[in-house]
Design a protein around this motif. Sequence first.
Motif, PDB file in Angstrom:
ATOM      1  N   ARG A  84       0.834  -1.204   0.000  1.00 52.18           N
ATOM      2  CA  ARG A  84       0.000   0.000   0.000  1.00 52.18           C
ATOM      3  C   ARG A  84       0.872   1.259   0.000  1.00 52.18           C
ATOM      4  O   ARG A  84       0.630   2.201  -0.761  1.00 52.18           O
ATOM      5  N   THR A  85       1.890   1.274   0.863  1.00 47.68           N
ATOM      6  CA  THR A  85       2.766   2.450   0.919  1.00 47.68           C
ATOM      7  C   THR A  85       3.443   2.684  -0.438  1.00 47.68           C
ATOM      8  O   THR A  85       3.466   3.808  -0.946  1.00 47.68           O
ATOM      9  N   PHE A  86       3.961   1.617  -1.032  1.00 47.13           N
ATOM     10  CA  PHE A  86       4.652   1.774  -2.320  1.00 47.13           C
ATOM     11  C   PHE A  86       3.692   2.195  -3.429  1.00 47.13           C
ATOM     12  O   PHE A  86       4.036   3.004  -4.283  1.00 47.13           O
ATOM     13  N   LEU A  87       2.496   1.637  -3.398  1.00 46.03           N
ATOM     14  CA  LEU A  87       1.525   1.980  -4.438  1.00 46.03           C
ATOM     15  C   LEU A  87       1.130   3.462  -4.351  1.00 46.03           C
ATOM     16  O   LEU A  87       1.077   4.162  -5.362  1.00 46.03           O
ATOM     17  N   ILE A  88       0.895   3.938  -3.143  1.00 46.27           N
ATOM     18  CA  ILE A  88       0.536   5.353  -2.979  1.00 46.27           C
ATOM     19  C   ILE A  88       1.713   6.249  -3.379  1.00 46.27           C
ATOM     20  O   ILE A  88       1.544   7.266  -4.065  1.00 46.27           O
TER      21      ILE A  88
ATOM     22  N   ARG B  89      -2.301   1.622 -12.805  1.00 45.72           N
ATOM     23  CA  ARG B  89      -2.564   2.863 -13.560  1.00 45.72           C
ATOM     24  C   ARG B  89      -3.914   3.472 -13.193  1.00 45.72           C
ATOM     25  O   ARG B  89      -4.043   4.685 -13.033  1.00 45.72           O
ATOM     26  N   GLU B  90      -4.918   2.603 -13.096  1.00 48.29           N
ATOM     27  CA  GLU B  90      -6.254   3.094 -12.715  1.00 48.29           C
ATOM     28  C   GLU B  90      -6.228   3.657 -11.297  1.00 48.29           C
ATOM     29  O   GLU B  90      -6.877   4.662 -11.003  1.00 48.29           O
ATOM     30  N   PHE B  91      -5.474   2.994 -10.429  1.00 46.24           N
ATOM     31  CA  PHE B  91      -5.323   3.482  -9.059  1.00 46.24           C
ATOM     32  C   PHE B  91      -4.714   4.883  -9.079  1.00 46.24           C
ATOM     33  O   PHE B  91      -5.211   5.809  -8.423  1.00 46.24           O
ATOM     34  N   ALA B  92      -3.645   5.045  -9.854  1.00 40.54           N
ATOM     35  CA  ALA B  92      -2.969   6.349  -9.910  1.00 40.54           C
ATOM     36  C   ALA B  92      -3.905   7.423 -10.452  1.00 40.54           C
ATOM     37  O   ALA B  92      -3.926   8.549  -9.951  1.00 40.54           O
ATOM     38  N   ALA B  93      -4.689   7.057 -11.461  1.00 44.77           N
ATOM     39  CA  ALA B  93      -5.595   8.038 -12.072  1.00 44.77           C
ATOM     40  C   ALA B  93      -6.658   8.501 -11.077  1.00 44.77           C
ATOM     41  O   ALA B  93      -7.085   9.659 -11.094  1.00 44.77           O
ATOM     42  N   ALA B  94      -7.073   7.591 -10.180  1.00 48.62           N
ATOM     43  CA  ALA B  94      -8.162   7.925  -9.251  1.00 48.62           C
ATOM     44  C   ALA B  94      -7.673   8.424  -7.894  1.00 48.62           C
ATOM     45  O   ALA B  94      -8.450   8.948  -7.102  1.00 48.62           O
TER      46      ALA B  94
ATOM     47  N   GLU C 268      -4.763  -6.948  -9.706  1.00 49.64           N
ATOM     48  CA  GLU C 268      -5.936  -6.059  -9.699  1.00 49.64           C
ATOM     49  C   GLU C 268      -6.755  -6.191  -8.415  1.00 49.64           C
ATOM     50  O   GLU C 268      -7.332  -5.225  -7.926  1.00 49.64           O
ATOM     51  N   ARG C 269      -6.811  -7.404  -7.882  1.00 46.61           N
ATOM     52  CA  ARG C 269      -7.547  -7.609  -6.618  1.00 46.61           C
ATOM     53  C   ARG C 269      -6.797  -6.935  -5.473  1.00 46.61           C
ATOM     54  O   ARG C 269      -7.392  -6.246  -4.644  1.00 46.61           O
ATOM     55  N   ILE C 270      -5.484  -7.173  -5.430  1.00 48.52           N
ATOM     56  CA  ILE C 270      -4.695  -6.572  -4.334  1.00 48.52           C
ATOM     57  C   ILE C 270      -4.807  -5.048  -4.396  1.00 48.52           C
ATOM     58  O   ILE C 270      -5.053  -4.387  -3.380  1.00 48.52           O
ATOM     59  N   ILE C 271      -4.672  -4.502  -5.587  1.00 49.96           N
ATOM     60  CA  ILE C 271      -4.759  -3.044  -5.732  1.00 49.96           C
ATOM     61  C   ILE C 271      -6.173  -2.565  -5.416  1.00 49.96           C
ATOM     62  O   ILE C 271      -6.356  -1.507  -4.800  1.00 49.96           O
ATOM     63  N   GLY C 272      -7.160  -3.373  -5.769  1.00 47.30           N
ATOM     64  CA  GLY C 272      -8.556  -3.026  -5.467  1.00 47.30           C
ATOM     65  C   GLY C 272      -8.812  -2.932  -3.973  1.00 47.30           C
ATOM     66  O   GLY C 272      -9.533  -2.046  -3.494  1.00 47.30           O
ATOM     67  N   LEU C 273      -8.198  -3.845  -3.220  1.00 44.05           N
ATOM     68  CA  LEU C 273      -8.334  -3.793  -1.759  1.00 44.05           C
ATOM     69  C   LEU C 273      -7.634  -2.546  -1.209  1.00 44.05           C
ATOM     70  O   LEU C 273      -8.169  -1.821  -0.376  1.00 44.05           O
ATOM     71  N   ILE C 274      -6.427  -2.295  -1.730  1.00 44.63           N
ATOM     72  CA  ILE C 274      -5.672  -1.114  -1.293  1.00 44.63           C
ATOM     73  C   ILE C 274      -6.450   0.164  -1.648  1.00 44.63           C
ATOM     74  O   ILE C 274      -6.439   1.138  -0.887  1.00 44.63           O
TER      75      ILE C 274
ATOM     76  N   GLU D 124     -15.594   2.776  -1.847  1.00 45.84           N
ATOM     77  CA  GLU D 124     -16.101   2.329  -0.553  1.00 45.84           C
ATOM     78  C   GLU D 124     -15.799   0.852  -0.319  1.00 45.84           C
ATOM     79  O   GLU D 124     -15.496   0.442   0.794  1.00 45.84           O
ATOM     80  N   TRP D 125     -15.903   0.071  -1.412  1.00 45.89           N
ATOM     81  CA  TRP D 125     -15.656  -1.368  -1.328  1.00 45.89           C
ATOM     82  C   TRP D 125     -14.511  -1.727  -2.249  1.00 45.89           C
ATOM     83  O   TRP D 125     -14.307  -1.064  -3.257  1.00 45.89           O
ATOM     84  N   PRO D 126     -13.787  -2.812  -1.929  1.00 45.92           N
ATOM     85  CA  PRO D 126     -12.720  -3.249  -2.831  1.00 45.92           C
ATOM     86  C   PRO D 126     -13.253  -3.443  -4.258  1.00 45.92           C
ATOM     87  O   PRO D 126     -14.315  -4.034  -4.453  1.00 45.92           O
ATOM     88  N   THR D 127     -12.556  -2.875  -5.214  1.00 44.34           N
ATOM     89  CA  THR D 127     -12.968  -2.911  -6.613  1.00 44.34           C
ATOM     90  C   THR D 127     -11.727  -3.199  -7.451  1.00 44.34           C
ATOM     91  O   THR D 127     -10.790  -2.394  -7.403  1.00 44.34           O
TER      92      THR D 127
END
Length: 312
Positions: free
Chosen positions: A24-28, A281-286, A259-265, A273-276
Amino acid sequence: MTAHQRTTRLAPSPTGALHLGNARTFLINWALARRNGWRIVLRIEDLDGPRVKPGADTQAIEDLAWLGLDWDLGPVYQRADLTPYREALDALSRKRLIYPCTCTRKELEAAQSAPHGDEHDLRYPGTCRGKTAVTADSAWRVIVPDETISFSDMIAGDYAENVQATVGDFVVATKAGLPAYQLAVVVDDARRGVTDVVRGDDLLSSAARQLWLYRMLDLTPPPRYWHLPLVLGTDGRRLAKRHGDSRVATYRAQGVTPERIIGLIAAWSGLCEWPTPMSAREFAAAFDAEKLPRTPATFRQEDHAWLHAGSH
Ligand code: GLU
């Protein structure tokens, strides 16, 4: 690199496999960088003596790449060149800001009047200050003033700490003759032009020590700090082995997708609100730092089940 380019770093310690909290820290960190056009340096923090595990560096790099993260420079290994740390120690020595210390942990514990739950909180009472005799097993400590060091953290807000009152003169080189974490991180960040440090808020207190070293080493300007709340287990303690196997590599071996791991993060980071399921890339965009919860995330049994619900 241009002089003004903002730069960050991903700095895994190769002391074990990445778990969901590290991920999570690295992804953020990565998302902030990619959204804002910062340069990313991958630095392997391999100075951590006996805790470094063979192969953990390659594993961390694989885990990060599998999650969809990338970087512009590195991997850079701290052990590859110890010269910059020696030069920093020499500079502190010329200013008479460091002294050799032969105190053992036992002696320090005995000198501590109040019992402490966390050994990292042990305050050094300055026993060896003023000593000059160097032996084979001397560590080196930097003299810290009895004054408050304050800064404004991009996530944690205003922070102030009197380092002399909390930890006292702290270690900058270990008995093994290696630079200690506090010094290494400052030297490395400064020489790579790091402007933004993003990491877990267990290191918030270290930032005060590091700012002191920036000042004493005339390394200006110091970076902006983004200290992120950690991921905890349901017992309120920071995520670790005792909470079960939450290693990225284990999920990967079990067929869980990135995608699941990133969805939880993402759910832990205020994106949904819920894991998606989503890509890095999608995480970064949002991602929006304003929406990042200022309280720790909790890893629950149902999160583990959700990750597996999508495995094949
Ligand atoms: N290597 C440290 C860790 O994995 C990070 C140190 C830092 O970011 O300053 O927790």
